[in-house]
Every structure is written in C-alpha cells, then in structure tokens.
Motif scaffolding. Structure first.
Motif, PDB file in Angstrom:
ATOM      1  N   ALA A  18       8.041  41.967 128.173  1.00 60.14           N
ATOM      2  CA  ALA A  18       6.872  41.516 128.928  1.00 60.14           C
ATOM      3  C   ALA A  18       6.743  40.000 128.870  1.00 60.14           C
ATOM      4  O   ALA A  18       6.539  39.341 129.888  1.00 60.14           O
ATOM      5  N   VAL A  19       6.901  39.437 127.682  1.00 64.30           N
ATOM      6  CA  VAL A  19       6.800  37.985 127.524  1.00 64.30           C
ATOM      7  C   VAL A  19       8.003  37.276 128.150  1.00 64.30           C
ATOM      8  O   VAL A  19       7.851  36.309 128.894  1.00 64.30           O
ATOM      9  N   ALA A  20       9.197  37.761 127.830  1.00 65.14           N
ATOM     10  CA  ALA A  20      10.404  37.048 128.250  1.00 65.14           C
ATOM     11  C   ALA A  20      10.604  37.072 129.767  1.00 65.14           C
ATOM     12  O   ALA A  20      10.855  36.029 130.375  1.00 65.14           O
ATOM     13  N   LEU A  21      10.508  38.240 130.377  1.00 64.00           N
ATOM     14  CA  LEU A  21      10.778  38.314 131.813  1.00 64.00           C
ATOM     15  C   LEU A  21       9.688  37.649 132.638  1.00 64.00           C
ATOM     16  O   LEU A  21       9.982  36.871 133.551  1.00 64.00           O
ATOM     17  N   ALA A  22       8.425  37.944 132.317  1.00 66.34           N
ATOM     18  CA  ALA A  22       7.337  37.296 133.056  1.00 66.34           C
ATOM     19  C   ALA A  22       7.350  35.786 132.803  1.00 66.34           C
ATOM     20  O   ALA A  22       7.115  34.991 133.721  1.00 66.34           O
ATOM     21  N   GLY A  23       7.656  35.390 131.570  1.00 64.95           N
ATOM     22  CA  GLY A  23       7.736  33.967 131.245  1.00 64.95           C
ATOM     23  C   GLY A  23       8.878  33.260 131.961  1.00 64.95           C
ATOM     24  O   GLY A  23       8.710  32.138 132.445  1.00 64.95           O
ATOM     25  N   CYS A  24      10.024  33.912 132.049  1.00 66.59           N
ATOM     26  CA  CYS A  24      11.155  33.319 132.779  1.00 66.59           C
ATOM     27  C   CYS A  24      10.820  33.169 134.257  1.00 66.59           C
ATOM     28  O   CYS A  24      11.132  32.144 134.872  1.00 66.59           O
ATOM     29  N   GLY A  25      10.186  34.182 134.820  1.00 65.22           N
ATOM     30  CA  GLY A  25       9.779  34.093 136.224  1.00 65.22           C
ATOM     31  C   GLY A  25       8.822  32.939 136.440  1.00 65.22           C
ATOM     32  O   GLY A  25       8.954  32.178 137.403  1.00 65.22           O
ATOM     33  N   SER A  26       7.862  32.785 135.522  1.00 62.96           N
ATOM     34  CA  SER A  26       6.915  31.679 135.646  1.00 62.96           C
ATOM     35  C   SER A  26       7.617  30.325 135.524  1.00 62.96           C
ATOM     36  O   SER A  26       7.306  29.398 136.268  1.00 62.96           O
ATOM     37  N   ALA A  27       8.544  30.218 134.610  1.00 60.84           N
ATOM     38  CA  ALA A  27       9.266  28.951 134.446  1.00 60.84           C
ATOM     39  C   ALA A  27      10.028  28.587 135.719  1.00 60.84           C
ATOM     40  O   ALA A  27      10.000  27.432 136.157  1.00 60.84           O
ATOM     41  N   VAL A  28      10.684  29.574 136.314  1.00 61.11           N
ATOM     42  CA  VAL A  28      11.419  29.312 137.560  1.00 61.11           C
ATOM     43  C   VAL A  28      10.443  28.960 138.679  1.00 61.11           C
ATOM     44  O   VAL A  28      10.648  27.987 139.416  1.00 61.11           O
ATOM     45  N   GLY A  29       9.370  29.743 138.810  1.00 58.24           N
ATOM     46  CA  GLY A  29       8.402  29.496 139.876  1.00 58.24           C
ATOM     47  C   GLY A  29       7.731  28.140 139.762  1.00 58.24           C
ATOM     48  O   GLY A  29       7.588  27.416 140.755  1.00 58.24           O
ATOM     49  N   VAL A  30       7.319  27.782 138.547  1.00 55.47           N
ATOM     50  CA  VAL A  30       6.687  26.484 138.332  1.00 55.47           C
ATOM     51  C   VAL A  30       7.696  25.360 138.608  1.00 55.47           C
ATOM     52  O   VAL A  30       7.339  24.316 139.163  1.00 55.47           O
ATOM     53  N   GLN A  55       1.295  23.974 141.929  1.00 56.95           N
ATOM     54  CA  GLN A  55       2.415  24.160 141.016  1.00 56.95           C
ATOM     55  C   GLN A  55       2.053  25.110 139.885  1.00 56.95           C
ATOM     56  O   GLN A  55       2.904  25.869 139.412  1.00 56.95           O
ATOM     57  N   LEU A  56       0.815  25.108 139.458  1.00 49.84           N
ATOM     58  CA  LEU A  56       0.400  25.927 138.321  1.00 49.84           C
ATOM     59  C   LEU A  56       0.218  27.406 138.672  1.00 49.84           C
ATOM     60  O   LEU A  56       0.168  28.243 137.768  1.00 49.84           O
ATOM     61  N   ALA A 104       7.544  42.979 137.565  1.00 49.41           N
ATOM     62  CA  ALA A 104       6.772  42.389 138.665  1.00 49.41           C
ATOM     63  C   ALA A 104       6.419  40.941 138.351  1.00 49.41           C
ATOM     64  O   ALA A 104       6.376  40.100 139.254  1.00 49.41           O
ATOM     65  N   GLY A 105       6.188  40.633 137.071  1.00 53.45           N
ATOM     66  CA  GLY A 105       5.916  39.253 136.689  1.00 53.45           C
ATOM     67  C   GLY A 105       7.108  38.348 136.952  1.00 53.45           C
ATOM     68  O   GLY A 105       6.952  37.228 137.448  1.00 53.45           O
ATOM     69  N   LEU A 106       8.289  38.832 136.629  1.00 55.80           N
ATOM     70  CA  LEU A 106       9.507  38.060 136.885  1.00 55.80           C
ATOM     71  C   LEU A 106       9.670  37.747 138.364  1.00 55.80           C
ATOM     72  O   LEU A 106       9.809  36.592 138.767  1.00 55.80           O
ATOM     73  N   VAL A 107       9.624  38.774 139.180  1.00 57.27           N
ATOM     74  CA  VAL A 107       9.901  38.609 140.608  1.00 57.27           C
ATOM     75  C   VAL A 107       8.761  37.879 141.315  1.00 57.27           C
ATOM     76  O   VAL A 107       8.993  36.957 142.098  1.00 57.27           O
ATOM     77  N   SER A 108       7.515  38.269 141.027  1.00 51.06           N
ATOM     78  CA  SER A 108       6.396  37.661 141.757  1.00 51.06           C
ATOM     79  C   SER A 108       6.240  36.182 141.422  1.00 51.06           C
ATOM     80  O   SER A 108       5.869  35.389 142.293  1.00 51.06           O
ATOM     81  N   ALA A 109       6.522  35.788 140.207  1.00 53.86           N
ATOM     82  CA  ALA A 109       6.396  34.373 139.847  1.00 53.86           C
ATOM     83  C   ALA A 109       7.406  33.515 140.599  1.00 53.86           C
ATOM     84  O   ALA A 109       7.085  32.407 141.040  1.00 53.86           O
ATOM     85  N   ILE A 110       8.610  34.027 140.756  1.00 56.96           N
ATOM     86  CA  ILE A 110       9.627  33.271 141.500  1.00 56.96           C
ATOM     87  C   ILE A 110       9.211  33.130 142.962  1.00 56.96           C
ATOM     88  O   ILE A 110       9.249  32.034 143.536  1.00 56.96           O
ATOM     89  N   TYR A 111       8.780  34.227 143.553  1.00 58.37           N
ATOM     90  CA  TYR A 111       8.368  34.155 144.954  1.00 58.37           C
ATOM     91  C   TYR A 111       7.068  33.379 145.122  1.00 58.37           C
ATOM     92  O   TYR A 111       6.868  32.708 146.139  1.00 58.37           O
ATOM     93  N   GLN A 112       6.207  33.434 144.129  1.00 55.13           N
ATOM     94  CA  GLN A 112       5.001  32.627 144.211  1.00 55.13           C
ATOM     95  C   GLN A 112       5.351  31.146 144.119  1.00 55.13           C
ATOM     96  O   GLN A 112       4.716  30.320 144.776  1.00 55.13           O
ATOM     97  N   GLY A 113       6.358  30.806 143.335  1.00 56.70           N
ATOM     98  CA  GLY A 113       6.815  29.419 143.278  1.00 56.70           C
ATOM     99  C   GLY A 113       7.352  28.945 144.617  1.00 56.70           C
ATOM    100  O   GLY A 113       7.059  27.827 145.060  1.00 56.70           O
ATOM    101  N   ARG A 114       8.094  29.804 145.286  1.00 57.47           N
ATOM    102  CA  ARG A 114       8.613  29.452 146.617  1.00 57.47           C
ATOM    103  C   ARG A 114       7.480  29.291 147.622  1.00 57.47           C
ATOM    104  O   ARG A 114       7.475  28.366 148.434  1.00 57.47           O
ATOM    105  N   THR A 115       6.519  30.193 147.541  1.00 53.85           N
ATOM    106  CA  THR A 115       5.387  30.126 148.458  1.00 53.85           C
ATOM    107  C   THR A 115       4.512  28.915 148.133  1.00 53.85           C
ATOM    108  O   THR A 115       3.995  28.255 149.051  1.00 53.85           O
ATOM    109  N   SER A 116       4.361  28.594 146.868  1.00 55.81           N
ATOM    110  CA  SER A 116       3.616  27.400 146.477  1.00 55.81           C
ATOM    111  C   SER A 116       4.299  26.135 146.978  1.00 55.81           C
ATOM    112  O   SER A 116       3.635  25.192 147.413  1.00 55.81           O
ATOM    113  N   ALA A 117       5.623  26.126 146.927  1.00 58.96           N
ATOM    114  CA  ALA A 117       6.363  24.970 147.440  1.00 58.96           C
ATOM    115  C   ALA A 117       6.106  24.785 148.933  1.00 58.96           C
ATOM    116  O   ALA A 117       5.910  23.660 149.409  1.00 58.96           O
TER     117      ALA A 117
END
Length: 158
Positions: A18-30, A55-56, A104-117
């Motif tokens: 939970a921490v690692a995958l969601a955290g990795c997704g957030s790091a990529v998205g940010v 960005q946040l 879902a945290g992994l994938v959504s954070a990456i796509y949220q980063g793209r959408t935020s960009a």
C-alpha cells in the motif's frame, strides 16, 4: 516457501505494498507535474502558487497508502507493541484489502500527474481558468478516494 509466511507476514506485505505502490505512483505523478510547473515558473514566476497546487495533487495517493498501512499496523498490534499471531488466511485477507489502494493509487497518481501537467498548461496560457483547470486532475482523484474507502472498510471489518 510461501507456506512459511505467517499471517503477520502477509499483513505486513499488504501494508508495504500500500505504501510502496501508492507512494511510487505519487512520486512519478508529482515529478511529471513538476516538470511542467518548472517550465511555467521559468517564464512567469507569479504563477508559482497556482502551479504548485496542481503539482501537489498526485501526492495524495501516497498519503492514502500510508494511511491504510497505519491502519493495518494498528490492527495487527505492531504500533501498540502487542502484536499477536494472525492465521495465514487472516493475513492474506488483510493483504487483499490493501490491494485496492496499492494498485489504484499507483495508476491514478501517474495519470493524475499527467492530467495536472496538462492543467498547468492551461494556467500558463489562461491563469483566470485555474478553477476549471483543477477539475481535470480532480476527476482522477475520485478513483483514488474510492479505492481508499474500499481498503479502509475491508481492513477495519476483518
């Protein structure tokens, strides 16, 4: 080898995922959003606060994964110092309960980063459209929140 993993071990694997995958997704998205934000701030430093907010946004999935992990660690007694012995089946159920926010945290954070960009691009050209631009990455957040709720409900009901 898998048979030798205790119930506590399976639960800890769930918490770690939970921490690692969601955290990795957030790091990529940010990181994705940060690259776009850096370009905008280079051209117009006055837009710093607005693009920083964008960005946040992908950062929240990592926080959600951390929250679920704390709930798991509390449930198995690791945080209270009185960790009991879980049956392997119970540990596997906790692991399964952690998977929604992990994946879902992994994938959504990456796509949220793209959408935020992309939203940062809107702000660069039309700063008055900040509110509308924020709606696009916020829509991606919906699925992270849904997975967070499922993980919390599943972990706490076991």
């Amino acid at each position: 080898m898998l048979a030798s993993i205790s119930g506590n071990g399976w639960a800890l694997i769930g918490a770690a995922l939970a921490v690692a995958l969601a955290g990795c997704g957030s790091a990529v998205g940010v990181g994705i959003a940060g690259q776009a934000a850096s370009g905008v701030v280079t051209e117009d430093p006055d837009k710093f606060a607005r693009v920083l907010i964008m960005q946040l946004l992908p950062d929240t999935q990592g926080i959600y994964g951390l929250l679920v992990s704390f709930i798991v660690l509390s449930k198995i007694g690791l945080l209270g110092g009185g960790m009991g012995d879980l049956e392997a089946g119970d540990g596997l159920m906790i692991l399964a309960a952690c998977l929604p926010i992990a994946l879902a945290g992994l994938v959504s954070a990456i796509y949220q980063g793209r959408t935020s960009a992309a939203a940062i691009g809107i702000i660069a050209k039309k700063p008055d459209q900040f509110g509308r631009a924020m709606l696009f990455p916020a829509m991606v957040e919906t699925y992270a929140i849904l997975s967070l709720l499922i993980s919390i409900l599943a972990v706490t009901s076991l």
